[in-house]
Design a protein around this motif. Structure first.
Motif, PDB file in Angstrom:
ATOM      1  N   PHE A 174       5.571 -20.728  25.120  1.00 30.51           N
ATOM      2  CA  PHE A 174       4.941 -21.945  24.612  1.00 30.51           C
ATOM      3  C   PHE A 174       4.743 -21.877  23.099  1.00 30.51           C
ATOM      4  O   PHE A 174       4.794 -22.905  22.413  1.00 30.51           O
ATOM      5  N   VAL A 175       4.521 -20.668  22.594  1.00 32.75           N
ATOM      6  CA  VAL A 175       4.383 -20.485  21.144  1.00 32.75           C
ATOM      7  C   VAL A 175       5.682 -20.893  20.447  1.00 32.75           C
ATOM      8  O   VAL A 175       5.679 -21.669  19.483  1.00 32.75           O
ATOM      9  N   LEU A 226      -2.404 -18.971  19.026  1.00 31.31           N
ATOM     10  CA  LEU A 226      -2.178 -18.617  20.438  1.00 31.31           C
ATOM     11  C   LEU A 226      -1.405 -17.307  20.541  1.00 31.31           C
ATOM     12  O   LEU A 226      -1.716 -16.460  21.393  1.00 31.31           O
ATOM     13  N   ALA A 227      -0.405 -17.123  19.677  1.00 32.00           N
ATOM     14  CA  ALA A 227       0.379 -15.876  19.687  1.00 32.00           C
ATOM     15  C   ALA A 227      -0.512 -14.680  19.366  1.00 32.00           C
ATOM     16  O   ALA A 227      -0.406 -13.624  20.001  1.00 32.00           O
ATOM     17  N   LEU A 270       0.010 -27.907  30.201  1.00 29.92           N
ATOM     18  CA  LEU A 270       0.668 -26.854  29.430  1.00 29.92           C
ATOM     19  C   LEU A 270       0.033 -26.771  28.045  1.00 29.92           C
ATOM     20  O   LEU A 270      -0.436 -27.786  27.513  1.00 29.92           O
ATOM     21  N   PRO A 271       0.029 -25.607  27.425  1.00 23.82           N
ATOM     22  CA  PRO A 271      -0.607 -25.450  26.103  1.00 23.82           C
ATOM     23  C   PRO A 271       0.251 -25.976  24.963  1.00 23.82           C
ATOM     24  O   PRO A 271       0.523 -25.279  23.986  1.00 23.82           O
ATOM     25  N   ALA A 307       8.956 -24.762  17.321  1.00 25.55           N
ATOM     26  CA  ALA A 307      10.222 -25.502  17.230  1.00 25.55           C
ATOM     27  C   ALA A 307       9.966 -27.010  17.176  1.00 25.55           C
ATOM     28  O   ALA A 307      10.571 -27.726  16.363  1.00 25.55           O
ATOM     29  N   LEU A 308       9.072 -27.511  18.026  1.00 30.92           N
ATOM     30  CA  LEU A 308       8.784 -28.943  18.054  1.00 30.92           C
ATOM     31  C   LEU A 308       8.103 -29.389  16.760  1.00 30.92           C
ATOM     32  O   LEU A 308       8.464 -30.422  16.184  1.00 30.92           O
ATOM     33  N   GLY A 309       7.133 -28.615  16.294  1.00 30.77           N
ATOM     34  CA  GLY A 309       6.450 -28.956  15.051  1.00 30.77           C
ATOM     35  C   GLY A 309       7.412 -28.997  13.877  1.00 30.77           C
ATOM     36  O   GLY A 309       7.331 -29.881  13.015  1.00 30.77           O
TER      37      GLY A 309
END
Length: 278
Positions: free
Chosen positions: A255-256, A130-131, A19-20, A261-263
């Motif tokens: 994924f964007v 990526l977006a 996954l990216p 959110a994770l960052g």
């Protein structure tokens, strides 16, 4: 390393490798949040042997056809115009950047690049790239239109993933879209391109994983390393099929959002002192 740690990290590797979203970044973050230490770059490299074994099996017919045609093409000019022969060269040439940069910056990759502030930044920044690629790319070119230039550009994109948080598949998908390749075409080449680099990296890291030089790094036993790698293989195999189906019919914006959110979460945990950057 505890057995829980080995199993959890094996699951994370299998879920995130294709996954990216950066599997190396996820392993670093998971280790920091739940286990209070770093499993190390060597652990990541070796578990990737499991996920690459999944690629070899899933794409066995394609890989065998490409290798066979490439070898025949060494003396038979009649096959040199075929896509399979050219794809063999695209993968070989595209692998050179990550090999060169990996050797030049080996120490930094194992140490400085694993700083969680850097990982949170790369997760967010490359999510935005990526977006943009998803929005701007016309996605008009298929594998039949693939050229050496595409292989080289995506090879350099793969090399950026030496920094945890960038994502190998994320980088190659991003630049594939910027080259106007379809998502499925970019994903398929990404899988093939990863094989030489990941396998060689994993093999060369076998000696380091059991006696890591980095202070505070968890050292697995041979049995734990085998189990983590097998788990990564099993889950990774399922992830390949899912991703190829997903990218054929959906955008990459999910994924964007996840990366941002994770960052952001990691950055908040760092600023509040919940986890340490190194």
């Amino acid at each position: 390393m505890t057995w829980v740690e080995a199993i959890v990290l094996g699951i994370v590797q299998g879920l995130t490798e294709f996954l990216p979203v950066s599997s190396s970044g996820h392993l670093r973050i998971t280790s920091a949040i739940f286990f209070g230490r770093d499993a190390g770059a060597s652990f990541t490299a070796v578990t990737q042997l499991g996920t690459e074994a999944a690629v070899l099996i899933y794409f066995f017919k394609d890989i065998w056809r490409i290798v066979r045609t490439w070898v025949i093409g060494m003396w038979d000019r009649s096959v040199r115009s075929s896509l399979d022969y050219r794809m063999g060269w695209y993968v070989i040439i595209g692998t050179i950047p990550i090999g060169v940069f990996g050797l030049l910056f080996k120490d930094a990759i194992r140490d400085t690049a694993r700083n969680l502030y850097l990982i949170s930044f790369t997760l967010i920044f490359f999510a935005l790239v990526l977006a943009f690629a998803e929005y701007w790319g016309r996605q008009t070119r298929t594998l039949e239109n693939f050229r050496m230039r595409d292989g080289i550009v995506m090879g350099f994109a793969q090399a950026m993933a030496l920094i945890p948080g960038v994502s190998r598949s994320g980088g190659t998908l991003t630049f594939g879209l910027l080259l106007n390749l379809t998502r499925e075409t970019a994903a398929r080449y990404s899988f093939l391109l990863a094989i030489p680099a990941v396998v060689l990296s994993g093999v060369f890291s076998l000696g380091d994983v059991f006696e890591p030089a980095e202070p505070g790094t968890a050292a697995p036993s041979v049995a734990q390393m085998v189990v983590a790698t097998v788990i990564a293989f099993a889950i990774g195999y399922a992830a390949i099929a899912w991703l190829l189906r997903y990218v054929a019919h959906h955008t990459l914006y999910l994924f964007v959002l996840y990366r941002v959110a994770l960052g952001t979460l990691v950055l908040c945990l760092l600023l509040t002192g919940t986890i340490q950057a190194t």
